[in-house]
Design a protein around this motif. Structure first.
Motif, PDB file in Angstrom:
ATOM      1  N   THR A  66       0.818  -1.214   0.000  1.00 22.74           N
ATOM      2  CA  THR A  66       0.000   0.000   0.000  1.00 22.74           C
ATOM      3  C   THR A  66       0.853   1.266   0.000  1.00 22.74           C
ATOM      4  OG1 THR A  66      -0.159  -0.018   2.420  1.00 22.74           O
ATOM      5  CG2 THR A  66      -1.914  -1.142   1.192  1.00 22.74           C
ATOM      6  N   ASP A  67       0.278   2.326  -0.551  1.00 26.16           N
ATOM      7  CA  ASP A  67       0.883   3.663  -0.490  1.00 26.16           C
ATOM      8  C   ASP A  67       0.381   4.407   0.749  1.00 26.16           C
ATOM      9  OD1 ASP A  67       1.987   3.174  -3.070  1.00 26.16           O
ATOM     10  OD2 ASP A  67       0.133   3.898  -3.997  1.00 26.16           O
ATOM     11  N   VAL A  68      -0.825   4.080   1.162  1.00 25.58           N
ATOM     12  CA  VAL A  68      -1.462   4.721   2.316  1.00 25.58           C
ATOM     13  C   VAL A  68      -2.061   3.632   3.191  1.00 25.58           C
ATOM     14  CG1 VAL A  68      -3.359   6.235   3.061  1.00 25.58           C
ATOM     15  CG2 VAL A  68      -2.032   6.820   1.025  1.00 25.58           C
ATOM     16  N   TRP A  69      -1.824   3.739   4.494  1.00 20.52           N
ATOM     17  CA  TRP A  69      -2.452   2.837   5.474  1.00 20.52           C
ATOM     18  C   TRP A  69      -2.807   3.698   6.673  1.00 20.52           C
ATOM     19  CZ3 TRP A  69       0.247  -2.151   7.713  1.00 20.52           C
ATOM     20  CH2 TRP A  69      -0.613  -2.778   8.607  1.00 20.52           C
ATOM     21  N   GLU A  70      -4.090   3.970   6.808  1.00 25.95           N
ATOM     22  CA  GLU A  70      -4.553   4.834   7.892  1.00 25.95           C
ATOM     23  C   GLU A  70      -5.481   4.065   8.815  1.00 25.95           C
ATOM     24  OE1 GLU A  70      -6.544   8.055   5.923  1.00 25.95           O
ATOM     25  OE2 GLU A  70      -4.662   9.017   5.346  1.00 25.95           O
ATOM     26  N   VAL A  71      -5.268   4.236  10.096  1.00 26.57           N
ATOM     27  CA  VAL A  71      -6.191   3.743  11.116  1.00 26.57           C
ATOM     28  C   VAL A  71      -6.855   4.984  11.695  1.00 26.57           C
ATOM     29  CG1 VAL A  71      -6.436   2.455  13.265  1.00 26.57           C
ATOM     30  CG2 VAL A  71      -4.714   1.757  11.588  1.00 26.57           C
ATOM     31  N   ASN A  72      -8.170   5.044  11.556  1.00 27.27           N
ATOM     32  CA  ASN A  72      -8.914   6.260  11.882  1.00 27.27           C
ATOM     33  C   ASN A  72      -9.850   6.083  13.064  1.00 27.27           C
ATOM     34  OD1 ASN A  72      -7.901   7.662   9.517  1.00 27.27           O
ATOM     35  ND2 ASN A  72      -9.165   6.235   8.360  1.00 27.27           N
ATOM     36  N   GLY A  73      -9.372   5.482  14.129  1.00 24.61           N
ATOM     37  CA  GLY A  73     -10.186   5.343  15.333  1.00 24.61           C
ATOM     38  C   GLY A  73     -10.879   4.004  15.417  1.00 24.61           C
ATOM     39  N   ASN A  74     -11.551   3.818  16.554  1.00 27.59           N
ATOM     40  CA  ASN A  74     -12.267   2.574  16.794  1.00 27.59           C
ATOM     41  C   ASN A  74     -13.399   2.821  17.768  1.00 27.59           C
ATOM     42  OD1 ASN A  74     -11.348   1.761  19.695  1.00 27.59           O
ATOM     43  ND2 ASN A  74      -9.475   2.370  18.643  1.00 27.59           N
ATOM     44  N   ASP A  75     -14.323   1.899  17.772  1.00 21.66           N
ATOM     45  CA  ASP A  75     -15.460   1.932  18.691  1.00 21.66           C
ATOM     46  C   ASP A  75     -15.444   0.656  19.512  1.00 21.66           C
ATOM     47  OD1 ASP A  75     -16.647   4.336  17.477  1.00 21.66           O
ATOM     48  OD2 ASP A  75     -17.061   3.026  15.773  1.00 21.66           O
ATOM     49  N   THR A  76     -15.533   0.782  20.825  1.00 25.14           N
ATOM     50  CA  THR A  76     -15.595  -0.384  21.694  1.00 25.14           C
ATOM     51  C   THR A  76     -17.010  -0.939  21.637  1.00 25.14           C
ATOM     52  OG1 THR A  76     -13.928   0.588  23.139  1.00 25.14           O
ATOM     53  CG2 THR A  76     -15.237  -1.229  24.044  1.00 25.14           C
ATOM     54  N   LEU A  77     -17.134  -2.203  21.268  1.00 24.49           N
ATOM     55  CA  LEU A  77     -18.447  -2.831  21.147  1.00 24.49           C
ATOM     56  C   LEU A  77     -18.792  -3.673  22.372  1.00 24.49           C
ATOM     57  CD1 LEU A  77     -18.249  -3.979  17.418  1.00 24.49           C
ATOM     58  CD2 LEU A  77     -19.203  -1.858  18.342  1.00 24.49           C
ATOM     59  N   LEU A  78     -17.865  -4.522  22.797  1.00 22.51           N
ATOM     60  CA  LEU A  78     -18.094  -5.399  23.953  1.00 22.51           C
ATOM     61  C   LEU A  78     -16.820  -5.513  24.759  1.00 22.51           C
ATOM     62  CD1 LEU A  78     -19.951  -8.367  22.203  1.00 22.51           C
ATOM     63  CD2 LEU A  78     -20.981  -6.699  23.742  1.00 22.51           C
ATOM     64  N   VAL A  79     -16.971  -5.561  26.063  1.00 20.31           N
ATOM     65  CA  VAL A  79     -15.833  -5.734  26.962  1.00 20.31           C
ATOM     66  C   VAL A  79     -16.189  -6.853  27.926  1.00 20.31           C
ATOM     67  CG1 VAL A  79     -14.382  -4.654  28.713  1.00 20.31           C
ATOM     68  CG2 VAL A  79     -15.279  -3.284  26.820  1.00 20.31           C
ATOM     69  N   GLY A  80     -15.288  -7.812  28.058  1.00 25.55           N
ATOM     70  CA  GLY A  80     -15.502  -8.900  28.996  1.00 25.55           C
ATOM     71  C   GLY A  80     -14.203  -9.277  29.660  1.00 25.55           C
ATOM     72  N   ASP A  81     -14.280 -10.168  30.611  1.00 20.92           N
ATOM     73  CA  ASP A  81     -13.079 -10.613  31.302  1.00 20.92           C
ATOM     74  C   ASP A  81     -12.108 -11.320  30.367  1.00 20.92           C
ATOM     75  OD1 ASP A  81     -14.026  -9.596  33.676  1.00 20.92           O
ATOM     76  OD2 ASP A  81     -14.905 -11.502  34.322  1.00 20.92           O
ATOM     77  N   ASP A  82     -12.629 -11.904  29.288  1.00 22.88           N
ATOM     78  CA  ASP A  82     -11.774 -12.679  28.397  1.00 22.88           C
ATOM     79  C   ASP A  82     -11.316 -11.911  27.159  1.00 22.88           C
ATOM     80  OD1 ASP A  82     -14.319 -12.576  27.360  1.00 22.88           O
ATOM     81  OD2 ASP A  82     -14.326 -14.627  26.645  1.00 22.88           O
ATOM     82  N   GLY A  83     -11.810 -10.700  26.929  1.00 26.44           N
ATOM     83  CA  GLY A  83     -11.368  -9.952  25.765  1.00 26.44           C
ATOM     84  C   GLY A  83     -12.233  -8.750  25.461  1.00 26.44           C
ATOM     85  N   VAL A  84     -11.846  -8.060  24.399  1.00 24.99           N
ATOM     86  CA  VAL A  84     -12.527  -6.836  23.988  1.00 24.99           C
ATOM     87  C   VAL A  84     -12.806  -6.923  22.489  1.00 24.99           C
ATOM     88  CG1 VAL A  84     -12.287  -4.329  23.778  1.00 24.99           C
ATOM     89  CG2 VAL A  84     -11.354  -5.496  25.782  1.00 24.99           C
ATOM     90  N   LEU A  85     -14.012  -6.533  22.086  1.00 23.00           N
ATOM     91  CA  LEU A  85     -14.394  -6.486  20.683  1.00 23.00           C
ATOM     92  C   LEU A  85     -14.481  -5.026  20.262  1.00 23.00           C
ATOM     93  CD1 LEU A  85     -15.311  -8.158  18.194  1.00 23.00           C
ATOM     94  CD2 LEU A  85     -17.658  -7.835  19.003  1.00 23.00           C
ATOM     95  N   LEU A  86     -13.690  -4.665  19.249  1.00 19.92           N
ATOM     96  CA  LEU A  86     -13.666  -3.295  18.741  1.00 19.92           C
ATOM     97  C   LEU A  86     -14.083  -3.272  17.282  1.00 19.92           C
ATOM     98  CD1 LEU A  86     -10.161  -2.075  20.019  1.00 19.92           C
ATOM     99  CD2 LEU A  86     -12.370  -1.769  21.132  1.00 19.92           C
ATOM    100  N   LEU A  87     -14.579  -2.136  16.839  1.00 21.41           N
ATOM    101  CA  LEU A  87     -14.812  -1.876  15.426  1.00 21.41           C
ATOM    102  C   LEU A  87     -13.766  -0.836  15.034  1.00 21.41           C
ATOM    103  CD1 LEU A  87     -16.688  -2.598  13.057  1.00 21.41           C
ATOM    104  CD2 LEU A  87     -18.016  -0.572  13.638  1.00 21.41           C
ATOM    105  N   VAL A  88     -12.797  -1.259  14.227  1.00 27.30           N
ATOM    106  CA  VAL A  88     -11.657  -0.416  13.853  1.00 27.30           C
ATOM    107  C   VAL A  88     -11.889   0.118  12.442  1.00 27.30           C
ATOM    108  CG1 VAL A  88      -9.153  -0.364  13.548  1.00 27.30           C
ATOM    109  CG2 VAL A  88     -10.164  -1.851  15.297  1.00 27.30           C
ATOM    110  N   HIS A  89     -11.621   1.397  12.237  1.00 24.99           N
ATOM    111  CA  HIS A  89     -11.811   2.040  10.943  1.00 24.99           C
ATOM    112  C   HIS A  89     -10.456   2.157  10.248  1.00 24.99           C
ATOM    113  CE1 HIS A  89     -15.788   3.171  12.493  1.00 24.99           C
ATOM    114  NE2 HIS A  89     -15.138   3.380  13.618  1.00 24.99           N
ATOM    115  N   GLU A  90     -10.297   1.522   9.069  1.00 26.23           N
ATOM    116  CA  GLU A  90      -9.025   1.535   8.348  1.00 26.23           C
ATOM    117  C   GLU A  90      -9.241   1.873   6.886  1.00 26.23           C
ATOM    118  OE1 GLU A  90      -5.884  -1.357   9.185  1.00 26.23           O
ATOM    119  OE2 GLU A  90      -7.271  -2.299  10.605  1.00 26.23           O
ATOM    120  N   THR A  91      -8.247   2.531   6.306  1.00 28.20           N
ATOM    121  CA  THR A  91      -8.231   2.847   4.879  1.00 28.20           C
ATOM    122  C   THR A  91      -6.870   2.471   4.321  1.00 28.20           C
ATOM    123  OG1 THR A  91      -9.770   4.694   5.149  1.00 28.20           O
ATOM    124  CG2 THR A  91      -8.417   4.696   3.156  1.00 28.20           C
ATOM    125  N   TRP A  92      -6.880   1.817   3.160  1.00 27.47           N
ATOM    126  CA  TRP A  92      -5.656   1.508   2.428  1.00 27.47           C
ATOM    127  C   TRP A  92      -5.793   2.069   1.025  1.00 27.47           C
ATOM    128  CZ3 TRP A  92      -8.237  -2.716   4.835  1.00 27.47           C
ATOM    129  CH2 TRP A  92      -7.621  -3.193   5.999  1.00 27.47           C
TER     130      TRP A  92
END
Length: 135
Positions: A66-92
């Motif tokens: 890629t010429d461009v790889w951007e990570v533009n934030g994330n949203d926390t969806l679920l949090v538990g003792d065993d892990g975290v689920l995020l929605l990550v915004h990326e552009t390539w």
């Protein structure tokens, strides 16, 4: 033992590194024994075992392709003792082609490091097509 608060704090710092384009700082959050499960049917799909493998065979290949790889934030969806689920915004981008995705990412943390991840793009076929020329 990791608490929910310490896990969220670690993931916040991890994503801040990626958002500012500091891959080295982001990679430092991975445990040596990291296991990453990448969804899809494209050339980047599969299971990566070990930090070095993931860095070389996924991060390195994406960065080289890629010429461009951007990570533009994330949203926390679920949090538990065993892990975290995020929605990550990326552009390539590569040349005049680009793809933007919302990537579901499940992160499991232990001992202050990310030890396992599962990733799936909400528009997986479009992401697979973008990376289709990757060898």
């Amino acid at each position: 033992m990791m608490t929910v608060e310490s896990t969220l704090s670690l993931l916040k710092a991890y994503h801040e590194a990626w958002e500012r384009g500091d891959q080295e700082a982001g990679i430092a959050f991975f445990a040596d024994e990291l296991v990453v499960h990448m969804g899809g049917d494209g050339p980047l799909a599969g299971v990566y075992t070990g930090r070095d493998s993931f860095v070389r065979d996924w991060i390195g290949r994406v960065a080289d392709y890629t010429d461009v790889w951007e990570v533009n934030g994330n949203d926390t969806l679920l949090v538990g003792d065993d892990g975290v689920l995020l929605l990550v915004h990326e552009t390539w981008a590569r040349g005049d082609r680009s793809v933007t995705t919302k990537r579901l990412g499940y992160y499991r943390v232990a001992g202050g490091k990310i030890v396992e991840c599962y990733f799936s793009d909400m528009n997986q076929p479009e992401v697979d097509a973008f990376f289709g020329g990757l060898t």
